[in-house]
Design an enzyme around this catalytic site. Structure first.
Site, PDB file in Angstrom:
ATOM      1  N   TYR A  35      -2.881  -0.720  10.746  1.00  0.00           N
ATOM      2  CA  TYR A  35      -2.872  -1.128   9.334  1.00  0.00           C
ATOM      3  C   TYR A  35      -1.564  -0.681   8.668  1.00  0.00           C
ATOM      4  O   TYR A  35      -0.909  -1.464   7.964  1.00  0.00           O
ATOM      5  CB  TYR A  35      -4.084  -0.518   8.619  1.00  0.00           C
ATOM      6  CG  TYR A  35      -4.116  -0.826   7.136  1.00  0.00           C
ATOM      7  CD1 TYR A  35      -4.452  -2.100   6.682  1.00  0.00           C
ATOM      8  CD2 TYR A  35      -3.807   0.150   6.190  1.00  0.00           C
ATOM      9  CE1 TYR A  35      -4.478  -2.387   5.321  1.00  0.00           C
ATOM     10  CE2 TYR A  35      -3.831  -0.131   4.829  1.00  0.00           C
ATOM     11  CZ  TYR A  35      -4.166  -1.405   4.408  1.00  0.00           C
ATOM     12  OH  TYR A  35      -4.179  -1.690   3.058  1.00  0.00           O
ATOM     13  N   SER A  49       0.867  -1.181   0.000  1.00  0.00           N
ATOM     14  CA  SER A  49       0.000   0.000   0.000  1.00  0.00           C
ATOM     15  C   SER A  49       0.905   1.232   0.000  1.00  0.00           C
ATOM     16  O   SER A  49       2.082   1.146   0.372  1.00  0.00           O
ATOM     17  CB  SER A  49      -0.852  -0.015   1.275  1.00  0.00           C
ATOM     18  OG  SER A  49      -1.458   1.239   1.492  1.00  0.00           O
TER      19      SER A  49
HETATM   20  N1  LIG Z   1      -8.888  -0.923  -1.032  1.00  0.00           N
HETATM   21  C1  LIG Z   1      -7.845  -0.168  -0.835  1.00  0.00           C
HETATM   22  O1  LIG Z   1      -7.953   1.090  -0.747  1.00  0.00           O
HETATM   23  C2  LIG Z   1      -6.456  -0.773  -0.731  1.00  0.00           C
HETATM   24  C3  LIG Z   1      -5.338   0.060  -0.967  1.00  0.00           C
HETATM   25  C4  LIG Z   1      -4.066  -0.501  -0.855  1.00  0.00           C
HETATM   26  C5  LIG Z   1      -3.906  -1.826  -0.536  1.00  0.00           C
HETATM   27  N2  LIG Z   1      -4.995  -2.626  -0.304  1.00  0.00           N
HETATM   28  C6  LIG Z   1      -4.774  -4.023   0.032  1.00  0.00           C
HETATM   29  O2  LIG Z   1      -5.362  -4.843  -0.959  1.00  0.00           O
HETATM   30  C7  LIG Z   1      -5.664  -6.121  -0.403  1.00  0.00           C
HETATM   31  C8  LIG Z   1      -7.088  -6.504  -0.804  1.00  0.00           C
HETATM   32  O3  LIG Z   1      -7.993  -5.594  -0.255  1.00  0.00           O
HETATM   33  P1  LIG Z   1      -9.336  -5.108  -1.006  1.00  0.00           P
HETATM   34  O4  LIG Z   1      -9.323  -3.636  -1.007  1.00  0.00           O
HETATM   35  O5  LIG Z   1      -9.516  -5.832  -2.268  1.00  0.00           O
HETATM   36  O6  LIG Z   1     -10.414  -5.552   0.110  1.00  0.00           O
HETATM   37  P2  LIG Z   1     -11.637  -6.603   0.094  1.00  0.00           P
HETATM   38  O7  LIG Z   1     -12.518  -6.340  -1.079  1.00  0.00           O
HETATM   39  O8  LIG Z   1     -12.207  -6.507   1.466  1.00  0.00           O
HETATM   40  O9  LIG Z   1     -10.921  -8.019  -0.116  1.00  0.00           O
HETATM   41  C9  LIG Z   1     -10.172  -8.629   0.899  1.00  0.00           C
HETATM   42  C10 LIG Z   1      -9.912 -10.086   0.531  1.00  0.00           C
HETATM   43  O10 LIG Z   1      -9.086 -10.650   1.543  1.00  0.00           O
HETATM   44  C11 LIG Z   1      -9.638 -11.902   1.935  1.00  0.00           C
HETATM   45  N3  LIG Z   1      -9.302 -12.190   3.335  1.00  0.00           N
HETATM   46  C12 LIG Z   1      -9.461 -11.401   4.426  1.00  0.00           C
HETATM   47  N4  LIG Z   1      -9.041 -12.042   5.527  1.00  0.00           N
HETATM   48  C13 LIG Z   1      -8.599 -13.256   5.121  1.00  0.00           C
HETATM   49  C14 LIG Z   1      -8.029 -14.382   5.780  1.00  0.00           C
HETATM   50  N5  LIG Z   1      -7.839 -14.417   7.116  1.00  0.00           N
HETATM   51  N6  LIG Z   1      -7.687 -15.476   5.040  1.00  0.00           N
HETATM   52  C15 LIG Z   1      -7.881 -15.486   3.726  1.00  0.00           C
HETATM   53  N7  LIG Z   1      -8.417 -14.464   3.021  1.00  0.00           N
HETATM   54  C16 LIG Z   1      -8.777 -13.369   3.733  1.00  0.00           C
HETATM   55  C17 LIG Z   1     -11.124 -11.770   1.699  1.00  0.00           C
HETATM   56  O11 LIG Z   1     -11.635 -13.068   1.413  1.00  0.00           O
HETATM   57  P3  LIG Z   1     -12.825 -13.812   2.207  1.00  0.00           P
HETATM   58  O12 LIG Z   1     -13.486 -12.804   3.122  1.00  0.00           O
HETATM   59  O13 LIG Z   1     -13.721 -14.298   1.099  1.00  0.00           O
HETATM   60  O14 LIG Z   1     -12.129 -14.910   2.915  1.00  0.00           O
HETATM   61  C18 LIG Z   1     -11.186 -10.899   0.453  1.00  0.00           C
HETATM   62  O15 LIG Z   1     -11.148 -11.697  -0.713  1.00  0.00           O
HETATM   63  C19 LIG Z   1      -5.431  -6.003   1.103  1.00  0.00           C
HETATM   64  O16 LIG Z   1      -4.176  -6.558   1.433  1.00  0.00           O
HETATM   65  C20 LIG Z   1      -5.409  -4.487   1.326  1.00  0.00           C
HETATM   66  O17 LIG Z   1      -4.621  -4.155   2.453  1.00  0.00           O
HETATM   67  C21 LIG Z   1      -6.275  -2.119  -0.402  1.00  0.00           C
END
Ligand SMILES: NC(=O)c1ccc[n+]([C@@H]2O[C@H](COP(=O)([O-])OP(=O)(O)OC[C@H]3O[C@@H](n4cnc5c(N)ncnc54)[C@H](OP(=O)(O)O)[C@@H]3O)[C@@H](O)[C@H]2O)c1
Length: 278
Positions: free
Chosen positions: A146, A133
């Protein structure tokens, strides 16, 4: 072009960035295994779904074992699974909550890496791409835990890349800015809320919601993953999208004092809390 039969494993592929990445890799010709803790509910995907909880050693062993059983190899591991704690004072999360977010965002990535790397070492080749991130190189007040997980991920990834390079394995970090996904909806509420932070907490939650809604599409991040995966000489870090690129430039070249002042101004951190006089 990659050979058609490269095998990719993408954690957290049920929504957002992970789902977009798994779809992009499938289109690019990879055989993709996505994962979710609720794999059975997520079977409408153009890629195979496996059940995986990255906080469980047994679950990680089973998911990686299943890919190896079916394909005999893993060429690309994308560590994407992660979540946040809704904006709040750092002291508004218990130590237990701090451990929980590290257990997924950092130790989840470590568990997956430790389990997949032996297979990549045997193959003499492999790519690991960790979803970091902009908060892996910038602070974000009221999201301290975070931010700490993403800083830890950066340090681990850069060190690991040095270790594994001579074994044919490369490690990269993707650094997205705010991206419109379920991230906000899936964030945990801080579990030790204090009245003193009520006002600033509400303001920061509103600000973060606006940022996420105006954020990049997850496909922007998926494109960066594919770029890193296909690069002949991959870089350690890839920003995803114009905002992330701008912020990385600022972090690298602007004086620290300027960045510090900019963050405080942008988030209005020096506004006098209600009930206090200056
Ligand atoms: N959105 C943003 O602004 C942003 C910016 C920078 C980086 N990121 C990073 O991008 C990544 C994905 O986030 P997103 O924004 O796409 O959020 P999201 O839509 O909430 O997706 C999160 C994913 O992580 C999985 N997950 C959560 N806890 C888990 C666990 N204990 N074991 C296995 N899978 C797990 C969830 O799967 P299930 O619930 O189906 O298991 C879901 O598929 C994260 O690492 C986040 O920190 C996000």
């Amino acid at each position: 072009m990659k050979p058609r039969k490269s095998i990719a494993l993408v954690t957290g592929a049920s929504s957002g960035i992970g789902k977009a990445t798994a779809e992009r890799l499938t289109l690019a010709g990879y055989t993709v295994y996505g994962t979710s803790r609720r794999a059975a509910q997520a079977n409408q995907q153009p890629f195979a779904m496996l059940s995986l909880d990255v906080t469980s050693d047994e679950s990680v062993d089973a998911a990686v074992g299943e890919v190896i059983r079916r394909e005999g190899r893993i060429d690309l591991l994308v560590n994407n699974a992660g979540f946040g704690v809704a904006p709040a004072g750092a002291e508004e999360s218990s130590l237990e909550q701090a451990r929980a977010i590290f257990d997924t965002n950092f130790f989840g990535m470590v568990r997956m890496t430790r389990t997949v790397v032996p297979h990549m070492r045997r193959q003499g080749t492999g790519r690991i791409i960790n979803i970091g991130s902009i908060f892996g190189f910038l602070p974000m007040p009221y999201m301290a835990l975070y931010v700490a997980t993403k800083h830890a991920l950066e340090g681990y990834s850069e060190s690991l890349d040095h270790e594994l390079r001579t074994r044919g394995i490369r490690v990269s970090v993707i650094e997205p800015a705010n991206t419109s996904t379920q991230f906000d909806a899936n964030a945990l509420e801080p579990d030790s809320q204090l009245e003193e932070y009520r006002e600033i907490r509400a303001a920061m939650v509103k600000k973060m919601k606006e940022l996420v809604e105006a954020g990049d599409k997850p496909g922007v991040v998926a494109d960066a993953v594919l770029r890193a995966a296909l690069a002949t000489s991959p870089k350690l870090r890839y920003t995803a999208g114009g905002r992330a690129r701008g912020l990385q430039f600022l972090r690298r070249f602007a004086p620290a004092g300027l960045v510090d002042a900019g963050i405080r101004r942008d988030l209005r951190l020096d506004a006098v809390p209600a009930g206090e006089t200056s």
